[in-house]
Design a protein around this motif. Structure first.
Motif, mmCIF file in Angstrom:
data_model
loop_
_atom_site.group_PDB
_atom_site.id
_atom_site.type_symbol
_atom_site.label_atom_id
_atom_site.label_comp_id
_atom_site.label_asym_id
_atom_site.label_seq_id
_atom_site.Cartn_x
_atom_site.Cartn_y
_atom_site.Cartn_z
ATOM 1 N N MET C 239 -13.178 -10.629 2.628
ATOM 2 C CA MET C 239 -11.888 -10.019 2.604
ATOM 3 C C MET C 239 -11.274 -9.899 4.138
ATOM 4 O O MET C 239 -11.788 -9.635 4.998
ATOM 5 C CB MET C 239 -11.684 -8.897 1.782
ATOM 6 C CG MET C 239 -10.265 -8.432 1.647
ATOM 7 S SD MET C 239 -10.294 -7.260 0.402
ATOM 8 C CE MET C 239 -8.540 -7.062 0.363
ATOM 9 N N ASP C 240 -9.988 -10.416 4.049
ATOM 10 C CA ASP C 240 -9.225 -9.802 5.396
ATOM 11 C C ASP C 240 -8.038 -9.707 5.002
ATOM 12 O O ASP C 240 -7.429 -10.114 4.078
ATOM 13 C CB ASP C 240 -9.328 -11.186 6.228
ATOM 14 C CG ASP C 240 -8.943 -10.975 7.847
ATOM 15 O OD1 ASP C 240 -8.685 -9.784 7.910
ATOM 16 O OD2 ASP C 240 -9.070 -11.810 8.407
ATOM 17 N N ILE C 241 -7.148 -8.997 6.153
ATOM 18 C CA ILE C 241 -5.876 -8.713 5.791
ATOM 19 C C ILE C 241 -4.981 -9.232 7.152
ATOM 20 O O ILE C 241 -4.637 -8.278 7.970
ATOM 21 C CB ILE C 241 -5.450 -7.174 5.417
ATOM 22 C CG1 ILE C 241 -6.550 -6.636 4.502
ATOM 23 C CG2 ILE C 241 -3.878 -7.042 4.981
ATOM 24 C CD1 ILE C 241 -6.287 -5.423 4.096
ATOM 25 N N PRO C 242 -4.720 -10.486 7.304
ATOM 26 C CA PRO C 242 -4.093 -10.904 8.371
ATOM 27 C C PRO C 242 -2.643 -10.877 8.199
ATOM 28 O O PRO C 242 -2.140 -10.418 7.028
ATOM 29 C CB PRO C 242 -4.464 -12.325 8.568
ATOM 30 C CG PRO C 242 -4.729 -12.849 7.284
ATOM 31 C CD PRO C 242 -5.466 -11.533 6.562
ATOM 32 N N VAL C 243 -1.678 -11.036 9.146
ATOM 33 C CA VAL C 243 -0.469 -10.740 9.126
ATOM 34 C C VAL C 243 0.218 -11.645 7.873
ATOM 35 O O VAL C 243 1.055 -11.073 7.332
ATOM 36 C CB VAL C 243 0.446 -11.241 10.379
ATOM 37 C CG1 VAL C 243 0.437 -10.003 11.253
ATOM 38 C CG2 VAL C 243 -0.137 -12.464 11.018
ATOM 39 N N GLU C 244 -0.417 -12.573 7.483
ATOM 40 C CA GLU C 244 0.218 -13.466 6.456
ATOM 41 C C GLU C 244 -0.217 -12.775 5.068
ATOM 42 O O GLU C 244 0.457 -13.136 4.051
ATOM 43 C CB GLU C 244 -0.275 -14.991 6.280
ATOM 44 C CG GLU C 244 -0.150 -15.567 7.724
ATOM 45 C CD GLU C 244 -1.369 -15.456 8.588
ATOM 46 O OE1 GLU C 244 -2.487 -15.686 8.276
ATOM 47 O OE2 GLU C 244 -1.228 -14.713 9.688
ATOM 48 N N GLU C 260 2.463 -6.588 -0.287
ATOM 49 C CA GLU C 260 3.353 -5.715 -1.236
ATOM 50 C C GLU C 260 2.205 -5.323 -2.478
ATOM 51 O O GLU C 260 2.190 -4.447 -2.955
ATOM 52 C CB GLU C 260 4.410 -6.368 -1.789
ATOM 53 C CG GLU C 260 5.715 -6.137 -0.639
ATOM 54 C CD GLU C 260 5.615 -4.852 0.134
ATOM 55 O OE1 GLU C 260 5.672 -3.863 -0.724
ATOM 56 O OE2 GLU C 260 5.651 -4.953 1.347
ATOM 57 N N ASP C 261 1.424 -6.526 -2.615
ATOM 58 C CA ASP C 261 0.487 -6.636 -3.767
ATOM 59 C C ASP C 261 -0.369 -5.377 -3.857
ATOM 60 O O ASP C 261 -0.870 -5.048 -4.847
ATOM 61 C CB ASP C 261 -0.125 -7.748 -4.308
ATOM 62 C CG ASP C 261 1.000 -9.085 -4.425
ATOM 63 O OD1 ASP C 261 2.147 -8.783 -5.266
ATOM 64 O OD2 ASP C 261 0.378 -10.036 -4.298
ATOM 65 N N ARG C 263 -0.064 -2.895 -1.341
ATOM 66 C CA ARG C 263 0.528 -1.762 -0.714
ATOM 67 C C ARG C 263 0.272 -0.244 -1.519
ATOM 68 O O ARG C 263 0.019 0.749 -1.054
ATOM 69 C CB ARG C 263 2.105 -1.775 -0.527
ATOM 70 C CG ARG C 263 2.457 -0.824 0.739
ATOM 71 C CD ARG C 263 3.858 -0.972 0.851
ATOM 72 N NE ARG C 263 4.338 -1.987 1.729
ATOM 73 C CZ ARG C 263 4.014 -2.102 3.034
ATOM 74 N NH1 ARG C 263 3.568 -1.047 3.686
ATOM 75 N NH2 ARG C 263 4.260 -3.212 3.651
ATOM 76 N N THR C 264 0.234 -0.313 -2.813
ATOM 77 C CA THR C 264 0.174 1.013 -3.635
ATOM 78 C C THR C 264 -1.304 1.441 -3.265
ATOM 79 O O THR C 264 -1.445 2.644 -3.597
ATOM 80 C CB THR C 264 0.249 0.604 -5.078
ATOM 81 O OG1 THR C 264 -0.284 -0.238 -5.322
ATOM 82 C CG2 THR C 264 1.714 0.538 -5.291
ATOM 83 N N PHE C 265 -2.076 0.728 -2.923
ATOM 84 C CA PHE C 265 -3.600 1.201 -2.724
ATOM 85 C C PHE C 265 -3.750 1.817 -1.561
ATOM 86 O O PHE C 265 -4.871 2.331 -1.143
ATOM 87 C CB PHE C 265 -4.509 0.077 -2.902
ATOM 88 C CG PHE C 265 -4.294 -0.471 -4.337
ATOM 89 C CD1 PHE C 265 -4.138 0.072 -5.495
ATOM 90 C CD2 PHE C 265 -4.464 -2.090 -4.383
ATOM 91 C CE1 PHE C 265 -3.946 -0.711 -6.600
ATOM 92 C CE2 PHE C 265 -4.163 -2.613 -5.596
ATOM 93 C CZ PHE C 265 -4.013 -1.775 -6.647
ATOM 94 N N ILE C 266 -2.778 1.817 -0.510
ATOM 95 C CA ILE C 266 -2.958 2.352 0.898
ATOM 96 C C ILE C 266 -3.312 3.810 0.589
ATOM 97 O O ILE C 266 -2.496 4.615 0.005
ATOM 98 C CB ILE C 266 -1.971 2.041 1.622
ATOM 99 C CG1 ILE C 266 -1.783 0.492 2.031
ATOM 100 C CG2 ILE C 266 -2.096 2.942 2.943
ATOM 101 C CD1 ILE C 266 -0.575 0.062 3.110
ATOM 102 N N LYS C 267 -4.249 4.432 1.168
ATOM 103 C CA LYS C 267 -4.759 5.663 1.133
ATOM 104 C C LYS C 267 -3.564 6.793 1.822
ATOM 105 O O LYS C 267 -2.987 6.151 2.986
ATOM 106 C CB LYS C 267 -5.913 6.033 1.774
ATOM 107 C CG LYS C 267 -6.972 5.719 0.942
ATOM 108 C CD LYS C 267 -8.540 5.708 1.486
ATOM 109 C CE LYS C 267 -8.794 7.405 1.086
ATOM 110 N NZ LYS C 267 -9.589 7.359 -0.449
ATOM 111 N N LYS C 268 -3.358 7.854 1.011
ATOM 112 C CA LYS C 268 -1.939 8.725 1.441
ATOM 113 C C LYS C 268 -2.258 9.221 2.977
ATOM 114 O O LYS C 268 -1.583 9.240 3.662
ATOM 115 C CB LYS C 268 -1.697 9.609 0.492
ATOM 116 C CG LYS C 268 -0.530 10.018 0.590
ATOM 117 C CD LYS C 268 -0.164 11.353 -0.333
ATOM 118 C CE LYS C 268 1.006 12.339 0.243
ATOM 119 N NZ LYS C 268 0.528 13.746 -0.359
#
Ligand SMILES: Cc1cc2nc3c(=O)[nH]c(=O)nc-3n(C[C@H](O)[C@H](O)[C@H](O)COP(=O)(O)OP(=O)(O)OC[C@H]3O[C@@H](n4cnc5c(N)ncnc54)[C@H](O)[C@@H]3O)c2cc1C
Ligand code: SF4
Ligand code: SF4
Lengths: 201, 639, 374
Positions: C239-244, C260-261, C263-268
């Motif tokens: 898995m990777d999270i590049p700018v795209e 955006e898909d 984003r809600t999982f980003i730890k507070k």
């Protein structure tokens, strides 16, 4: 017989084999021709609670299963705190006490919320109530005999050896002999003997 | 205690028996052919004893799946003309009541006896119940033994009475009879030939009110018969000033109490061995002679109410009654609550008679107590050392905390009921009756439609599962209720003394059984399930956590044999503390084993500041060793 | 390092109140296994029973309890920083593994290569890594290079892998290597501060090498359910999270989403994280943000420099000059994060002073941020 009926209380903590000890005493008594009534208080207390057997021996009259307060003649305590508890309710100044010195800690003491009283203090307190106290290391003696769990038979032996019961060693031996087999029988007999020797004379 | 005594062939011999053994012996002397029970204290050892001698006496003995099924099986044997015995505790009668009521109408053929164990003071029950009220409601005659000896005799005679009346007869025994022992003089053993006889001609049907009339007339006959019963007797002066009516062991207590009060010369005792229907003529005859009557019975004022009703009709206003209703006969917790004993009765009678009774005591009590400084620590009930339930409850607690949604935990009946207390980390929030936890969980799980969002967990034992959980599970599956059922499977009915159940390989009589694995049932109901060993606490936490996060009804079986059964006759593993590694009170442990996990064998050596294992208590499960944060608890495998 | 706390001695109760209950836990795992009362399942770290102690090691080592950046700098490097963006370092390069690059390496495989080298050379006895599957990662203590290779590849969730460090120390291991996210690096450094309430970190406790990863945020365990649904249960190999935007590779192919898909999982907790380049590591490893077969390498401590030189000498990695034009981009990203965190913390009334900045740092930070934005 000294007392009519003779009231004996065997007390301890669930799991210590109280009931078995009281059964041995009552079977021996019946064999010796006595009438007996035994009241067991255990129920759920088998799970670590206080347990108590009332054993009442009589030459000829039927007794109820419970001893009235202040009327125990002999108390065999498998555990110091429980001995104390029983004495507070059932002892008279003449009560003879045979006590195992090995504490078994209640949960509240293990957790540190309560304090288990200092064993020497318990002995002193018991002596305050009744001077006729015999303390013995029943659990240690049982370990020597092969298993700490045989402390109940050590205590039964001590009771038999105390001379307080109106029948002798042989009745006990034959009951124990008929209840167990093989190495368990040997172990229990050995435990019984070591308790008996402690108290005899 | 003495199986040899129960089987003793020679009549007239005196042996020491427990109350439950005496009941078994009584049944043998009556030639019982069929016996069934679901284990419950205080009567569990009756069937236990019979099952052990079953082959020898050519009788059939079974631990049934529950009391209703037991009673039905026993009734069938009676329909076929055999003498039969069903045994249960008071709570069990509630389960069997539907059938009991129907049976009382249809009646029976072969003598059928129901031994009911009531548990005043709830020594080994969740509540105290007086089954006599239910027996009355169902039109069943009741006998009540006052001693071990009488328990044997009454059981034996009850079979004959049952045949005479063509009605099952109840022998109601309280804990102080069942769990007592005493000398009994044995009667003759009989070995009748077993000839079950039930043909197309036999019809045992409960239908229509005609039978109700028949039932009333049977009871009227019984009332007549019991007036001559030897189980009712009067002792005391010829012209007493007052009468104590006593039943059960209260009869023994009353005798002793009067003796202690020195009131035996003025007060007589009428011992009632037949408490339903009342021996009305006998009672009236005795009551006519006295202005005062005192009742001594446990638990509810059953004889009291019915005798007062009788007197209201026949001797209106003539007698003054003292008992629970008047508040005179009462233990420390109040009238009708808890047990009576010689002291309670002496105090009550003394109060009525105007005699001061103070129980025997010693002078130095206070001094002795003050030597102990602290108050005497109470002994809370706890799971045994090494009990798998302790590990299970710890895992459930940990998983609920990790889940963090405030999950609720519902309880049931068995050893694990203690989980409501410290030993189960106070987890259980409901405790009612056999199987109720699952039904309640089903209901809670249906509340999600109203926004109830807490995870629901219910804990049930294996024996309770077979006994009462299955319909509730089916209901939950059918309605897709949202909860997690954890079966604490210790592979036995532990609380009552390790009786087998349908999940086991053997029957009560030791014959190979056709085992009914709980997995098959759960699968059949259509529920997902997982099996896990609770001794592996870390893995259990993970499994429980994952299941908490699922939806719908789901089952986890935490399976590990009851430690008492597991160590029996085996060399236990030796467990000890490495004192160099134990960090005791310090941050990093904080006396986890003795203070928190609270296995009674994990003791704290305050002087050394180290944990210790009490080898006399430890059962060698090794769970504390797996949880010790320092790896300071060592396990040496037994051989 | 501060012992700052509102009420008396800080311990488990405060950790729970200030960090866990406020959702500021980053699942670093350092408090798991210090005692029997803090446990983890599926990346969640929770107190399961009150330990009863007032002060506790858990509070002292948690990276999310009050932390004074100036004190940390002095404790780890013996001096204060000038660069508020990247902290103290002696060199920055592009690097990639030459030998022993594992198949599953995230980018250049430098992290795995350096860890493997340190193990082979006996510089560390073992390494705390994060292995397992993307959808069910797990803490791993690697004792050999093979295991290191198997742990290659980034798992984007907050895996509490430091519990393995605690276990290793308890088992008596020394010279333990750690590869971790920036919060984990802070936790490891806090565990080395000495003077802790409990005996869990003996002074001899050898942390052998700390390899820190770049990290701007990690994701909550809810990601697993999302991936499961999206990929229909196929195994995700990378898995990777590049700018795209995020991408996941299964054996069958590639799944991609918008940021955006997920984003809600980003730890507070990550929103208030002050460190995106593992400023207290011996060496920090990150992406280049444009060339997927190379890493960015920041050499920070003497220990870091030694292993770096050894790796070059042994031909384990090769390096390139860090492109001067990219440095401002990296610094801008790091500074930007810090500025966002500061303004967030200022707005948060419940904030218990998680980050304490010396006055000078604060001024420098604003200046450098202003400078870079010109
Ligand atoms: C949650 C997370 C977010 C990241 N965000 C960024 C970013 O925004 N910008 C950037 O430049 N780089 C980021 N990285 C770092 C990047 O993904 C690579 O890990 C790093 O560049 C090293 O690459 P490599 O090829 O040397 O890795 P490899 O040789 O494949 O080694 C990867 C190492 O990472 C460890 N690891 C894997 N998952 C985790 C985890 N969840 N927690 C701790 N350690 C783990 C493994 O143990 C392994 O040792 C992030 C890493 C993680 C884990
Ligand atoms: S091993 Fe530990 S938990 Fe098990 S019985 Fe012994 S002391 Fe209790
Ligand atoms: S951030 Fe780390 S130390 Fe702090 S609470 Fe979370 S797991 Fe524990």
């Amino acid at each position: 017989m000294v007392k009519e009926p003779l009231n004996i209380i065997i007390t301890g903590v669930g799991g210590q084999g109280n009931v078995l000890a009281s059964q041995v005493v009552s079977a021996a008594a019946v064999q010796a021709g006595y009438r007996v009534a035994v009241g067991e208080t255990f129920g759920v207390s088998q799970r670590g609670g206080s347990v108590m057997s009332h054993v009442r021996l009589s030459l000829n009259r039927p007794c109820g299963p419970l001893i009235p307060r202040g009327q125990a003649h002999v108390v065999a305590g498998f555990e110091p705190l429980e001995t104390m508890r029983v004495l507070l309710d059932y002892a008279s100044a003449e009560t003879v006490v045979i006590m195992n010195n090995r504490p078994n800690y209640p949960l509240g003491c293990l957790s540190g919320e309560h304090r288990y009283p200092d064993p020497e203090r318990v002995e002193e307190a018991v002596k305050k109530m009744t001077p006729r106290l015999h303390v013995l290391p029943a659990t240690e003696l049982a370990k020597e005999a092969g298993s700490p769990l045989a402390a109940n038979m050590v205590m039964t032996g001590a009771l038999a050896g105390s001379g307080l019961l109106p029948f002798g060693r042989e009745c006990f031996i034959s009951v124990i002999g008929s209840l167990f087999q093989g190495i368990v029988r040997d172990l229990n007999l050995q435990a019984f003997e070591s308790g008996f020797r402690r108290m005899d004379g | 205690m003495s199986l040899a005594g129960v089987c003793q062939e020679k009549a007239g011999v005196k042996v020491a028996l427990t109350g439950n053994e005496a009941i078994a012996r009584g049944a043998l002397e009556a030639g019982v052919a069929y016996a069934a029970s679901y284990p419950g204290s205080p009567t569990a050892e009756v069937l236990g004893t019979l099952s052990r001698v079953a082959k020898q006496f050519n009788l059939y003995a079974e631990w049934s799946v529950n009391e209703k099924v037991a009673m039905e099986g026993v009734a069938a044997a009676s329909f076929a003309g055999l003498r039969s015995l069903v045994v249960m505790k008071a709570d069990g009668l509630n389960v069997a009541l539907d059938f009991a009521g129907a049976l009382a109408i249809s009646g029976c053929r072969g003598g059928m006896v129901m031994v009911l164990g009531d548990d005043p003071n709830a020594h080994s029950s969740v509540r105290e119940e007086d089954s006599r009220n239910l027996c009355k409601a169902k039109h069943l005659p009741v006998l009540e033994p006052s001693s071990v000896r009488e328990a044997m005799e009454m059981t034996r005679e009850a079979f004959a009475l049952s045949e005479e009346l063509e009605l099952p007869v109840v022998v109601r025994c309280v804990t102080r009879v069942c769990h007592a022992s005493g000398d009994v003089e044995l009667g003759e053993l009989v070995r009748p030939e077993r000839k079950p006889d039930f043909t197309r001609e036999n019809r045992v049907i409960t239908f229509g009110i005609k039978l109700h009339a028949g039932q009333e007339s049977k009871l009227a006959r019984a009332a007549h018969l019991v007036c001559d019963s030897a189980f009712n007797s009067y002792t005391g002066p010829e012209n007493p000033e007052r009468l104590v009516i006593a039943s059960g062991p209260c009869y023994m207590y009353a005798q002793e109490a009067l003796e202690m009060l020195g009131a035996g010369g003025t007060t007589g005792i009428l011992k009632l061995g037949t408490t339903w229907p009342l021996p009305e003529a006998l009672l009236l005859e005795h009551m006519e002679r006295v202005p005062e009557v005192i009742f001594a019975e446990e638990v509810e004022p059953f004889v009291e109410d019915n005798v007062m009703a009788l007197a209201a009709g026949c001797l209106p206003g003539k007698v003054r009654f003292y008992g629970k209703r008047s508040g005179h006969v009462a233990g420390p917790a109040g009238p009708g609550i808890g047990e009576l004993d010689p002291d309670v009765l002496a105090a009550s009678l003394g109060n009525i008679l105007g005699i001061n009774y103070s129980p025997g005591t010693i002078d130095n009590k206070q001094e002795a107590l003050s030597l102990l400084e602290d108050k005497m620590p109470d002994r809370e009930l706890a799971f045994c050392a090494g009990c798998p339930h302790r590990a299970s409850f710890w895992a459930v607690r940990a998983a609920l905390e990790l889940d963090g949604r405030g999950g609720i935990v519902l309880g049931d009946i068995g050893c694990y009921t203690l989980g409501m207390a410290r030993t189960g980390y106070y987890l259980l929030q409901t405790v009612h009756c056999m199987g109720a936890g699952i039904g309640l969980a089903g209901g809670m799980g249906n509340l999600s439609r109203f926004g109830f969002d807490k995870p629901v967990v219910t804990l049930v034992g294996d024996s309770t599962f077979y006994h009462a959980a299955i319909p509730a599970l089916i209901n939950a599956r059918y309605h897709n209720s949202n909860f997690m059922c954890i079966i604490l499977d210790n592979e036995t009915t532990a609380m009552t003394g390790h009786q087998p159940h349908p999940g086991r390989q053997h029957t009560a009589m030791g014959e190979p059984a056709h085992t009914v694995p709980m997995e098959d049932i759960i699968r059949g109901v259509g529920m997902p399930y997982i099996v896990q060993d609770p001794y592996d606490v870390e893995a259990s936490i993970e499994v429980i956590y994952d299941l908490l996060r699922q939806e719908g009804p789901r089952v986890l079986i935490l399976r590990r044999s009851c430690v008492l059964a597991a160590v029996r006759g085996k060399q236990k593993d030796r467990v000890y503390v490495n004192e160099d590694k134990c960090i005791g009170d310090s941050c990093g442990c904080g006396r986890f084993c003795s203070r928190v996990f609270a296995c009674p064998a994990n003791v704290w050596d305050a002087e050394k500041g180290r944990a210790r294992i009490d080898e006399a208590v430890c059962n060698g499960c090794g769970v504390c060793a797996s949880l010790c944060p320092q790896g300071a608890i060592m396990v040496e495998r037994g051989v | 390092m501060e012992r700052g706390c509102e009420f008396g001695m800080p311990g488990q109760e405060q950790l729970q109140k200030e960090v866990m209950d406020r959702d500021l836990c980053s699942s670093c795992g350092i408090c798991v296994g210090l005692c029997p009362y803090i446990k983890t399942v599926r990346d969640r770290v929770k107190v399961i029973y009150p330990c009863g102690h007032e002060d506790g090691t858990c509070y002292m080592v948690c990276p999310k309890t009050p932390t004074n950046i100036g004190n940390m700098d002095r404790a780890v490097f013996g001096r204060e920083r000038e660069d508020q963006a990247l902290g103290l370092f002696s060199g920055i390069y592009y690097a990639r593994a030459l030998t022993g690059k594992p198949g599953g390496a995230q980018y250049g495989g430098a992290a795995s290569a350096l860890t493997g080298l340190a193990l082979r050379e006996g510089l560390i006895s073992s390494a705390v890594l994060t292995g397992g599957d993307i959808k069910s990662p797990r803490p791993v203590l690697a004792r050999d290079a093979d295991t290191v290779a198997r742990c290659a590849g980034s798992k984007y969730t907050g895996v509490p892998s430091l519990l393995e460090l605690n276990r290793a120390i308890r088992d008596g291991l020394t010279d333990i290597g750690v590869v971790g996210r920036p919060c984990q690096v802070v936790a490891v450094r806090k565990s080395q501060q000495g003077n802790l309430p409990g005996p869990q970190y003996p002074s001899s406790s050898g942390i052998g090498l700390v390899l820190g990863l770049f990290c701007f945020w990690s994701l909550a365990p809810e990601l697993y359910g999302f991936l499961q649904l999206e990929t229909g249960g196929e195994e995700i190999v990378k898995m990777d999270i590049p700018v795209e935007g995020p991408v996941a590779y299964t054996r069958a192919g590639k799944y991609s989403w918008q940021l955006e898909d997920i984003r809600t999982f980003i730890k507070k907790s990550c929103n208030t994280c002050f460190d995106s380049t593992s400023e207290y590591a011996d060496i920090s490893v990150g992406s280049t943000e444009h060339d997927p077969v190379w890493n960015t390498l920041i050499i920070r401590t003497g220990k870091g420099l030694d292993i770096f030189n050894l790796a070059l000498q042994k031909g384990v990695i090769e390096i390139r000059e860090y492109p001067p034009e990219r440095l401002p981009l990296l610094r801008r990203a790091a500074l930007g994060k810090k500025m966002r965190v500061l303004s967030l913390l200022e707005k948060d009334l419940g904030n218990t002073g998680y980050i304490t900045l010396p006055e000078k740092y604060r001024r420098d930070l604003e200046t450098q941020w202003g400078g870079i934005n010109q």
